[in-house]
Enzyme design. Sequence first.
Site, short mmCIF file in Angstrom:
data_model
loop_
_atom_site.label_atom_id
_atom_site.label_comp_id
_atom_site.label_asym_id
_atom_site.label_seq_id
_atom_site.Cartn_x
_atom_site.Cartn_y
_atom_site.Cartn_z
N ASP A 4 30.58 66.52 -0.94
CA ASP A 4 31.54 65.59 -1.25
C ASP A 4 32.72 66.38 -0.85
OD1 ASP A 4 31.92 67.44 -3.26
OD2 ASP A 4 31.28 65.84 -4.91
N GLU A 46 26.51 68.05 -10.04
CA GLU A 46 27.11 68.91 -10.80
C GLU A 46 27.32 68.88 -12.46
OE1 GLU A 46 31.50 68.73 -9.60
OE2 GLU A 46 30.90 68.78 -7.28
N GLU A 52 29.71 78.43 -8.19
CA GLU A 52 30.86 78.28 -7.61
C GLU A 52 32.01 78.87 -8.37
OE1 GLU A 52 33.93 75.16 -5.25
OE2 GLU A 52 32.09 74.77 -6.00
#
Length: 264
Positions: free
Chosen positions: A44, A113, A180
């Site tokens: 995305d 996520e 991340e």
Amino acid sequence: MTVTVSTLRKLKDEHRKFATITAYDASFARIFDEAGISAILIGDSLGMTIKGESSTLGVTIDEMAYHTRCVSRGVKNALILADMPFMTYASTRDACENAHRLMAAGANVVKLEGGSFLSETISTLVRNGIPVCGHLGLTPQSVNVFGGFKIQGRDEESRRKIIEECLAVEAAGASMLVIEGVPKDTGKAVTEALQIPVIGIGAGNDTDGQILVMHDALGLTMGHTPKFARNFLAETGDITLAIRKYISEVEQGIYPDDAHSYLK
């Protein structure tokens, strides 16, 4: 050789590192696939790299399905992952319907996520034959919660919490996980705690795999350039050679070095 979720799990078990990258169209996907990349993510991140927006929040499921179809037409061997956009998995029903769209468009795995609050959603997707990749640490869809793109897991308490959340995602049935924007030691701790493959981006070189946004790997980044970004194209002068260099340095544990990692 066709890469599957089992392939990546085997690589982790054998302590062999692997490289992944984003792509958004058939042409780049074909180049990356032929260069030997293990997995391609339709991220995305296209909200920023393709649409020129300031975050990923405006990306729609229609856009993700479109770009997933494009990428899938250029891939023969790499595992194809596709991001579930912001608010497309707020309920289990939404998650199933939208994940189905991405799988029908050519994805092999969908990426979500979030942590333990997604356990039921992840379990339901997996029961219905949809492999899931988790994503924790700096999760871009939560940019407004974090108050910006801020490094996570800097202290012992937040590191412990991230590991707990990662374990919950694994227990729910996720096949792999992206970590991340965390210090190198946090990336290492997560990788050692989990049995599933852990793919790092801005998480040091102790993770099982690495992923880069293709624009960061080819020197096409607009605006802020993250610390972990490296222009492999400038070093080689050829896109295929750049990706092969990226793959080789990941597999050898050379990239990311400390200069391209968050140490604290």
